[in-house]
Design an enzyme around this catalytic site. Structure first.
Site, PDB file in Angstrom:
ATOM      1  N   LYS A 291       0.717  -1.057  -0.015  1.00  0.00           N
ATOM      2  CA  LYS A 291      -0.006  -0.103   0.022  1.00  0.00           C
ATOM      3  C   LYS A 291       0.849   1.108   0.053  1.00  0.00           C
ATOM      4  O   LYS A 291       0.773   2.142  -0.922  1.00  0.00           O
ATOM      5  CB  LYS A 291      -0.984  -0.048   1.280  1.00  0.00           C
TER       6      LYS A 291
ATOM      7  N   GLU B 249      10.038  -5.913   3.724  1.00  0.00           N
ATOM      8  CA  GLU B 249      10.126  -7.049   3.161  1.00  0.00           C
ATOM      9  C   GLU B 249       9.680  -7.252   1.854  1.00  0.00           C
ATOM     10  O   GLU B 249      10.677  -7.612   0.943  1.00  0.00           O
ATOM     11  CB  GLU B 249       9.305  -8.140   3.799  1.00  0.00           C
TER      12      GLU B 249
ATOM     13  N   GLY C 271      -5.087  -5.320   5.150  1.00  0.00           N
ATOM     14  CA  GLY C 271      -4.311  -6.541   4.357  1.00  0.00           C
ATOM     15  C   GLY C 271      -4.991  -7.769   4.555  1.00  0.00           C
ATOM     16  O   GLY C 271      -5.149  -8.685   3.327  1.00  0.00           O
ATOM     17  N   ARG C 272      -5.337  -8.407   5.585  1.00  0.00           N
ATOM     18  CA  ARG C 272      -6.073  -9.527   5.601  1.00  0.00           C
ATOM     19  C   ARG C 272      -7.294  -9.644   4.984  1.00  0.00           C
ATOM     20  O   ARG C 272      -7.834 -10.545   5.151  1.00  0.00           O
ATOM     21  CB  ARG C 272      -5.926 -10.035   7.081  1.00  0.00           C
TER      22      ARG C 272
ATOM     23  N   GLU D 125      -4.546 -12.236  13.834  1.00  0.00           N
ATOM     24  CA  GLU D 125      -4.121 -10.784  13.726  1.00  0.00           C
ATOM     25  C   GLU D 125      -5.127  -9.842  14.263  1.00  0.00           C
ATOM     26  O   GLU D 125      -5.039  -8.960  14.510  1.00  0.00           O
ATOM     27  CB  GLU D 125      -3.709 -10.461  12.459  1.00  0.00           C
TER      28      GLU D 125
ATOM     29  N   HIS E  95      -3.938 -38.848   9.617  1.00  0.00           N
ATOM     30  CA  HIS E  95      -2.712 -39.928   9.796  1.00  0.00           C
ATOM     31  C   HIS E  95      -1.623 -38.815  10.297  1.00  0.00           C
ATOM     32  O   HIS E  95      -0.533 -39.331  10.535  1.00  0.00           O
ATOM     33  CB  HIS E  95      -2.307 -40.330   8.590  1.00  0.00           C
TER      34      HIS E  95
ATOM     35  N   LYS F 106       8.777  -4.772  13.720  1.00  0.00           N
ATOM     36  CA  LYS F 106       9.382  -4.246  12.685  1.00  0.00           C
ATOM     37  C   LYS F 106      10.303  -3.215  13.306  1.00  0.00           C
ATOM     38  O   LYS F 106      11.337  -3.037  12.583  1.00  0.00           O
ATOM     39  CB  LYS F 106       8.355  -3.646  11.634  1.00  0.00           C
TER      40      LYS F 106
END
Length: 541
Positions: free
Chosen positions: A205, A211, A267-268, A353, A384, A504
């Site tokens: 954004k 990152e 963001g999510r 979050e 399993h 961060k």
């Protein structure tokens, strides 16, 4: 007043004390219609919540709690664009991203729906040009590979959605997703690609996310080096999902190829926005719009249905029941579809979050448990691996089982066998197997206790006709509104994430200490100081 001091909360606590030792076997025996009546549906999603540790009285008490906290009013405030994200003074309007209406929702002086559809049209035009070969790279070659660079929701959403909808994707195109600044992530994504036919989508954004920009700059270097060092190539091989035109242009991307979104999109929650551009290129604009239509079906259901018949609201209330009143620590999501093998990872960000909070909206500390650890894997792989702990361990783990009546692909009777496991697991978890039943099978008495299954493990079944873009959109919207319901009941803000920011800040403070020519001052805690010194020594610094 904290919701935990309300009469409705106390009534639920007293009710829990009365029924906490009641087994699901008893609940089914006492209520023969339970399996057909404790069901509800939203769009294509059929929900059976009869195998949960509750009675009809529990449901009524949970609905009363929702009414006390004003769930309906807060839901309407969200859809209207009120600034319910109080700590950031923002609207929360991810629902507008999939609203088919093209105008008429004014928020902070902007017609939000018109803005959304303008971007959607630009996305569709670009996606079809790439898919059709009209958009070419710097050397004139058509695009054969698309690499999405983002992090958090800008990666988890598109990456999960592409895998979930791969059956609808153009298989002549390769899609990769890069998020981690572990250099192996970018290396593996690009190692076998041709720069001349590769398109990068950089989703940030602000176009300053550490990152994402680190990976984008290295991808830019890889591209330019591979195309003879010509910086002009960047404009034909990079597009941006951002709002920072200055930074995008500085990077070398033509701002005509910048697709915007808004600060009211977390963001999510951003997959239906321009963040989903890679998915639109993969499946085409019509399938993408079908996905948005699926979202909207559940949005409308959540907004309009009464709580007692409202699928996301009921599931959110159930999660509060288990987390806060029964003390469950985690929640399993078990899709019986290999296409959904990244769905639980996506939900981890969405739910954890959002609701990983310990302070109420008014700034006071909560005195009850919030949030759950979401996790899971597709069946039958999980059977399993970790199902053993759910069946015979000491922890209560509520689980959502997601299945589809019609497979995307079938071979012989494989899907029938697959779904027989789906139905068997929820039955076995609910009812278990008693010592008497084990003994009646002629089991050695010394072994018999080891084969007892206590049962009484709660599960919710979500059954849909087929995994399509439309049903996929419904599933995501379902869990978005579940998360909202929980946050509303707990009186927390589900739409900020201040805890993410601290790490961060500290990373930016520590990074120079790792690379400095001279030994840095030992002004951190003793553990961090020692670890940095050890790392520097291993790196020859």
């Amino acid at each position: 007043m904290p919701i935990s001091q309300s009469p409705e909360w106390r009534a639920l606590a007293e009710h829990h004390a009365q029924i906490k030792d009641t087994h699901l076997r008893e609940l089914f025996a006492d209520d023969p219609a339970r399996g057909t009546e404790l069901t509800v549906r939203a769009g294509d999603l059929y929900l059976d919540f009869s195998k949960n540790r509750l009675t009809r009285e529990t449901i009524g008490l949970l609905v009363s709690l929702a009414e006390r906290v004003g769930l309906r009013e807060r839901t309407e405030a969200m859809f209207r664009g009120e600034h319910i994200n109080a700590t950031e003074d923002r609207a929360v309007l991810h629902t507008a991203l999939r609203d088919p209406r093209t105008s008429g929702l004014d928020v902070d002086g902007q017609d939000v729906r018109r803005d959304v559809h303008d971007v959607l049209e630009r996305m569709a035009d670009f996606a079809e040009r790439v898919r059709g070969g009209e958009w070419t790279g710097h050397t004139g070659q058509r695009i054969r590979a698309v690499v999405n660079i983002g992090i958090g929701g800008s990666d988890l959403g598109p990456a999960m959605a592409y895998l979930a909808l791969r059956d609808y994707a153009d298989r002549s195109l390769t899609f990769r997703f890069v998020s981690n600044i572990d250099p192996t992530d970018l290396f593996e994504a690009t190692r076998d690609l041709d720069p001349a036919s590769t398109l990068f989508i950089v989703a940030s954004k602000t176009f300053t996310t550490q990152e994402t920009l680190t990976n984008a700059k290295e991808a830019r270097r890889w591209l330019v080096d591979g195309l003879g060092g010509d910086d002009k190539a960047v404009a034909k091989h990079f597009v941006a999902v951002s709002t920072n035109a200055e930074k995008v242009a500085e990077f070398g991307i033509d701002t005509e190829n910048m697709f915007g979104f808004w600060d009211w999109v977390g963001g999510r929650y951003s997959l239906p926005s321009a963040v989903g551009l890679s998915v639109m290129i993969a499946i085409g604009q019509q399938q993408f719009r079908d996905m948005l239509a699926g979202y909207h079906v559940v949005d409308e259901h959540f907004r309009n249905e009464p709580v007692e018949r409202n699928v996301p609201a009921l599931l959110g209330l159930l999660n509060v029941w288990y987390d806060t009143f029964l003390g469950a620590q985690s929640h399993a999501v078990l899709p019986y579809s290999q296409y959904l093998h990244r769905f639980a990872a996506y939900l981890q960000q969405l739910t954890m979050e959002s609701n990983g909070k310990s302070v109420r909206l008014d700034g006071s500390a909560v005195e009850y448990q919030t949030g759950e650890v979401f996790w899971g894997e597709p069946g039958t792989n999980g059977q399993h691996a970790f199902y053993q702990l759910i069946h015979q361990g000491t922890k209560m783990i509520p689980a959502d089982f997601i299945g589809f009546s019609e497979p995307n692909h079938d071979i012989g009777t494989m899907h029938d066998l697959f779904m027989s496991n789906f139905f068997a697991q929820t039955r076995a978890l609910a009812l278990g197997r008693t010592l008497e039943e084990v003994a009646a099978e002629g089991t050695d008495p010394r072994v018999a206790p080891h084969r007892v299954m206590q049962g009484n493990h709660p599960t919710t079944t979500i059954l849909a006709p087929k995994l399509t873009p439309h049903t996929f959109g419904q599933l995501i919207a379902l869990y978005e509104h579940i998360t909202f319901t929980q946050g509303t009941i707990w009186q927390i803000n589900s739409f900020d994430q201040w805890g993410v920011e601290l790490g961060k800040v500290m990373a930016n403070q520590l990074a120079p200490k790792l690379t400095a020519a001279d030994a840095p001052p030992a002004d951190d805690d003793s553990s961090t100081n020692a670890l940095i010194a050890r790392y520097r020594q291993a790196r020859g610094r």
